[in-house]
Design an enzyme around this catalytic site. Structure first.
Site, PDB file in Angstrom:
ATOM      1  N   SER A  95       0.849  -1.190   0.000  1.00 19.18           N
ATOM      2  CA  SER A  95       0.000   0.000   0.000  1.00 19.18           C
ATOM      3  C   SER A  95       0.891   1.249   0.000  1.00 19.18           C
ATOM      4  O   SER A  95       2.110   1.157   0.090  1.00 19.18           O
ATOM      5  CB  SER A  95      -0.928  -0.023   1.214  1.00 19.18           C
ATOM      6  OG  SER A  95      -0.169  -0.008   2.409  1.00 19.18           O
ATOM      7  N   TYR A  96       0.253   2.406  -0.068  1.00 20.82           N
ATOM      8  CA  TYR A  96       0.980   3.674  -0.172  1.00 20.82           C
ATOM      9  C   TYR A  96       2.007   3.812   0.954  1.00 20.82           C
ATOM     10  O   TYR A  96       1.667   3.699   2.132  1.00 20.82           O
ATOM     11  CB  TYR A  96      -0.021   4.840  -0.125  1.00 20.82           C
ATOM     12  CG  TYR A  96       0.580   6.169  -0.445  1.00 20.82           C
ATOM     13  CD1 TYR A  96       1.064   6.437  -1.719  1.00 20.82           C
ATOM     14  CD2 TYR A  96       0.665   7.162   0.519  1.00 20.82           C
ATOM     15  CE1 TYR A  96       1.619   7.660  -2.022  1.00 20.82           C
ATOM     16  CE2 TYR A  96       1.215   8.402   0.224  1.00 20.82           C
ATOM     17  CZ  TYR A  96       1.698   8.642  -1.050  1.00 20.82           C
ATOM     18  OH  TYR A  96       2.252   9.863  -1.351  1.00 20.82           O
ATOM     19  N   PRO A  97       3.308   4.041   0.609  1.00 21.28           N
ATOM     20  CA  PRO A  97       4.360   4.012   1.631  1.00 21.28           C
ATOM     21  C   PRO A  97       4.601   5.311   2.400  1.00 21.28           C
ATOM     22  O   PRO A  97       5.409   5.330   3.316  1.00 21.28           O
ATOM     23  CB  PRO A  97       5.602   3.643   0.814  1.00 21.28           C
ATOM     24  CG  PRO A  97       5.349   4.224  -0.535  1.00 21.28           C
ATOM     25  CD  PRO A  97       3.856   4.110  -0.744  1.00 21.28           C
ATOM     26  N   ARG A  98       3.921   6.370   2.051  1.00 18.98           N
ATOM     27  CA  ARG A  98       4.137   7.635   2.770  1.00 18.98           C
ATOM     28  C   ARG A  98       2.957   7.879   3.702  1.00 18.98           C
ATOM     29  O   ARG A  98       1.969   8.467   3.316  1.00 18.98           O
ATOM     30  CB  ARG A  98       4.313   8.790   1.788  1.00 18.98           C
ATOM     31  CG  ARG A  98       5.580   8.677   0.966  1.00 18.98           C
ATOM     32  CD  ARG A  98       5.792   9.889   0.096  1.00 18.98           C
ATOM     33  NE  ARG A  98       6.997   9.766  -0.694  1.00 18.98           N
ATOM     34  CZ  ARG A  98       8.205  10.185  -0.310  1.00 18.98           C
ATOM     35  NH1 ARG A  98       8.340  10.739   0.871  1.00 18.98           N
ATOM     36  NH2 ARG A  98       9.240  10.049  -1.087  1.00 18.98           N
TER      37      ARG A  98
END
Length: 162
Positions: A95-98
Site C-alpha cells: 500500500s501507499y508508503p508515505r
C-alpha cells in the site's frame, strides 16, 4: 515450537542438534515430532521442556518505522529505502508508503491480506496457520491514526524472480 535434540556422544560429550526447519507454529506437528522421538528404538526421550510466550500484536508500519527497519535490517539509506518502497507501491506489492499512521482502520480486512500471503512459499504456512486457528481475526487496535493513509501493508506476493 522449536524442537531440539541433545545427545551424549562418547568422547565428545553433550551435542546439540537442530531441526532443519528451525521451528513450527503448528501444535500438531510439534506433538508428532515428540511422538516419533518417543517411538524410536535408538533414542530415549528424557525430558520435554515447554515454555509459553505471548507477544503483543505489532502496530502497523508507518514511514518512519519503514525507514528505521530498512536502515538497521538492510543497511539502506533513507533515500534508497523510499525509492524501493515507492517501486513496490507502483508495482502493486504494498500500500501507499508515505504515511504517519500505524493504526489500521476498523474496516481493514486482515483475513484477506493473510489469504493473499498464504500462497507465499516462505511464510505462507504461517499465514495459513493464523487464518485457520483464528476465525475471528482482527487487526491490532493500538497505534496512531494520523488520518492520512492506512499503515504500509503487503497487497500481493512477489514472485521469487522479482
Amino acid at each position: 515450537w522449536t524442537p531440539k535434540l541433545y545427545a551424549e556422544v562418547p568422547g565428545l560429550g553433550c551435542c546439540e542438534f537442530h531441526w532443519d526447519q528451525d521451528r513450527t507454529f503448528d501444535p500438531n506437528q510439534a506433538r508428532d515430532i515428540e511422538r516419533l522421538c518417543r517411538q524410536s528404538a535408538a533414542a530415549q526421550v528424557i525430558e520435554v521442556v515447554s515454555t509459553s510466550k505471548s507477544v503483543r500484536r505489532p502496530v502497523g508500519l508507518n514511514t518512519v518505522q519503514l525507514l528505521r527497519a530498512a536502515s538497521s535490517g538492510m543497511g539502506m539509506s533513507p533515500v534508497s529505502a523510499m525509492h524501493a518502497a515507492e517501486h513496490l507501491y507502483t508495482s502493486g506489492y504494498i500500500s501507499y508508503p508515505r504515511t504517519e499512521s500505524s493504526r489500521y482502520p476498523a474496516t481493514f480486512d486482515i483475513a484477506a491480506a493473510l489469504r493473499e500471503q498464504s500462497y507465499h512459499p516462505n511464510w505462507g504456512k504461517t499465514a495459513g496457520f493464523i487464518l485457520n486457528h483464528n476465525p475471528n481475526i482482527r487487526p491490532p487496535t493500538q497505534g496512531h491514526d494520523a488520518g492520512d493513509h492506512p499503515p504500509i501493508t503487503p497487497v500481493r506476493c512477489a514472485p521469487r524472480g522479482e
